[in-house]
Enzyme design. Structure first.
Site, PDB file in Angstrom:
ATOM      1  N   HIS A   1       0.834  -1.187   0.000  1.00  0.00           N
ATOM      2  CA  HIS A   1       0.000   0.000   0.000  1.00  0.00           C
ATOM      3  C   HIS A   1       0.880   1.252   0.000  1.00  0.00           C
ATOM      4  O   HIS A   1       2.105   1.171   0.140  1.00  0.00           O
ATOM      5  CB  HIS A   1      -0.924  -0.007   1.215  1.00  0.00           C
ATOM      6  CG  HIS A   1      -2.031  -1.007   1.117  1.00  0.00           C
ATOM      7  ND1 HIS A   1      -3.082  -1.071   1.993  1.00  0.00           N
ATOM      8  CD2 HIS A   1      -2.261  -2.006   0.214  1.00  0.00           C
ATOM      9  CE1 HIS A   1      -3.907  -2.039   1.669  1.00  0.00           C
ATOM     10  NE2 HIS A   1      -3.431  -2.628   0.583  1.00  0.00           N
TER      11      HIS A   1
ATOM     12  N   GLU B   1       1.365   3.706   2.092  1.00  0.00           N
ATOM     13  CA  GLU B   1       2.137   4.034   3.287  1.00  0.00           C
ATOM     14  C   GLU B   1       3.415   3.206   3.412  1.00  0.00           C
ATOM     15  O   GLU B   1       4.508   3.768   3.577  1.00  0.00           O
ATOM     16  CB  GLU B   1       1.257   3.874   4.543  1.00  0.00           C
ATOM     17  CG  GLU B   1       0.033   4.771   4.560  1.00  0.00           C
ATOM     18  CD  GLU B   1      -1.202   4.117   3.952  1.00  0.00           C
ATOM     19  OE1 GLU B   1      -1.086   3.473   2.886  1.00  0.00           O
ATOM     20  OE2 GLU B   1      -2.282   4.227   4.554  1.00  0.00           O
TER      21      GLU B   1
ATOM     22  N   ARG C   1     -12.539   1.554 -21.562  1.00  0.00           N
ATOM     23  CA  ARG C   1     -12.520   0.103 -21.329  1.00  0.00           C
ATOM     24  C   ARG C   1     -11.251  -0.324 -20.596  1.00  0.00           C
ATOM     25  O   ARG C   1     -11.283  -1.218 -19.740  1.00  0.00           O
ATOM     26  CB  ARG C   1     -12.598  -0.645 -22.657  1.00  0.00           C
ATOM     27  CG  ARG C   1     -13.972  -0.697 -23.306  1.00  0.00           C
ATOM     28  CD  ARG C   1     -13.904  -1.520 -24.585  1.00  0.00           C
ATOM     29  NE  ARG C   1     -15.204  -1.751 -25.192  1.00  0.00           N
ATOM     30  CZ  ARG C   1     -15.414  -2.510 -26.247  1.00  0.00           C
ATOM     31  NH1 ARG C   1     -14.380  -3.134 -26.825  1.00  0.00           N
ATOM     32  NH2 ARG C   1     -16.635  -2.672 -26.743  1.00  0.00           N
TER      33      ARG C   1
ATOM     34  N   GLU D   1     -22.498  -2.034 -22.082  1.00  0.00           N
ATOM     35  CA  GLU D   1     -22.546  -1.698 -23.506  1.00  0.00           C
ATOM     36  C   GLU D   1     -23.546  -2.585 -24.238  1.00  0.00           C
ATOM     37  O   GLU D   1     -23.429  -2.823 -25.428  1.00  0.00           O
ATOM     38  CB  GLU D   1     -21.161  -1.861 -24.144  1.00  0.00           C
ATOM     39  CG  GLU D   1     -20.086  -0.930 -23.601  1.00  0.00           C
ATOM     40  CD  GLU D   1     -18.797  -1.010 -24.416  1.00  0.00           C
ATOM     41  OE1 GLU D   1     -18.809  -1.631 -25.495  1.00  0.00           O
ATOM     42  OE2 GLU D   1     -17.787  -0.451 -23.971  1.00  0.00           O
TER      43      GLU D   1
ATOM     44  N   ASP E   1     -23.628  -8.833 -33.144  1.00  0.00           N
ATOM     45  CA  ASP E   1     -22.362  -8.177 -33.528  1.00  0.00           C
ATOM     46  C   ASP E   1     -21.126  -9.040 -33.333  1.00  0.00           C
ATOM     47  O   ASP E   1     -20.078  -8.734 -33.902  1.00  0.00           O
ATOM     48  CB  ASP E   1     -22.188  -6.884 -32.727  1.00  0.00           C
ATOM     49  CG  ASP E   1     -23.288  -5.870 -32.993  1.00  0.00           C
ATOM     50  OD1 ASP E   1     -23.881  -5.924 -34.092  1.00  0.00           O
ATOM     51  OD2 ASP E   1     -23.556  -5.035 -32.107  1.00  0.00           O
TER      52      ASP E   1
END
Length: 330
Positions: A44, A46, A179, A259, A195
């Protein structure tokens, strides 16, 4: 703190964890160490800043750590940041955003119990950087971006079903960039059967972009479609948007772009599950064809869904309109 925000922006926009930056400053105002979170499973911000300080040969005892998000107090993929800060004898901590994650929250209180001066120092820029992540955690589900491309008269396809291409290259390139910054793309079985999209992220001038999880919801069989080319895809056998979001949440998805065409977009809008809209508008008129959004059960203007924080961006001859929506019924 603004420097910590700049560092946080270096981290990935996708993934289960937020983007966090940390700057450790000595009593004389000198920067002793800097760091940011590079993604799930990595240190992280820190601990990264503490490591940077050690590598610089700096003693951080009594120093102040400026962090964009409240230090975590639990053990997940990595250890608690509160323990790392306490072990380094940090004297004070200022954090810009309180952590809404119930598993990780309470770090400020833990630090104060350890004798460290920890205080919330709100900064809008820090919250804005993690707007989608914060929203996902607060809602207990993925942040939903509804995206479509339409003509000036609101059509996403012509009467004969053709839809390639509604918008130009600049708009499509922008959509691919989005995306590459989210965890998942969701479409319906109708879109897959019509499609056969690859649902990949292909932003220009990016050699190896992040590829989101591909998700298909609906009851029809789409075996053999491009979306099933590898294991980074899931099927949700349901028409209920809540089922789709639950399946995605189980995969640690924080952000999803919907989408899937007007039917699925309308289902998410009716359920009050759309947080952000990206409408790419082309300067074209069809007069007939497929509507971008179907019936939402709204009969009067006073009931219209109204976006906020609206922006309009020119993308070549097209215009991208973005808007955020208040939390709706769950």
């Amino acid at each position: 703190m603004m420097r910590a925000v700049e560092l946080a922006a270096n981290g990935p926009a996708w993934g289960p964890n937020p983007r966090v930056g940390c700057v450790i400053v000595g009593a004389d105002g000198a920067v002793l160490g800097e760091g940011w979170h590079r993604g799930a499973g990595t240190p992280h911000a820190e601990p990264a800043a503490l490591t940077d300080a050690r590598e610089r040969g700096n003693d951080v005892a009594g120093a102040t750590a400026y962090v964009t998000l409240e230090p975590c107090s639990h053990t997940g993929r990595t250890g608690p940041c509160t323990e790392a800060l306490a072990a380094a004898r940090i004297g004070a901590v200022r954090y810009a955003v309180a952590d809404p994650n119930p598993q990780a929250a309470g770090g400020g209180e833990v630090l104060r119990a350890r004798g460290i001066d920890a205080a919330h120092a709100p900064l809008d820029a820090a919250a804005a950087l993690n707007r989608r992540w914060l929203g996902a955690v607060e809602r207990g589900r993925p942040w939903v971006i509804a995206k479509w491309a339409q003509t000036l008269d609101g059509r996403t396809a012509a009467a004969d079903g053709t839809s390639f291409w509604v918008t130009g290259e600049e708009a499509r390139a922008h959509a691919h960039g989005v995306r590459a910054e989210v965890d998942a793309i969701l479409v319906g079985t109708g879109t897959v059967l019509t499609d056969d999209p690859s649902l990949s992220a292909r932003p220009p001038h990016v050699e190896d972009p992040h590829q989101p999880l591909r998700a298909v919801m609906g009851l029809r069989d789409t075996f053999g479609a491009k979306v099933w080319r590898d294991e980074d895809a899931i099927a949700v056998r349901s028409h209920d948007p809540r089922d789709a979001l639950a399946a995605l949440a189980a995969r640690e998805v924080r952000t999803v772009v919907v989408e899937g065409g007007g039917t699925i977009t309308s289902a998410f809008l009716r359920a009050g599950l759309v947080d952000e809209v990206h409408a790419y508008i082309a300067p074209a008129i069809l007069g007939s064809g497929t509507n971008a959004v179907g019936d939402l059960g709204i009969a009067t203007m006073s009931g219209a869904l109204r976006g906020r924080d609206v922006t309009a961006t020119a993308l070549g001859v097209d215009t991208l309109v973005t808007a955020f929506f208040q939390r709706g019924p769950q």
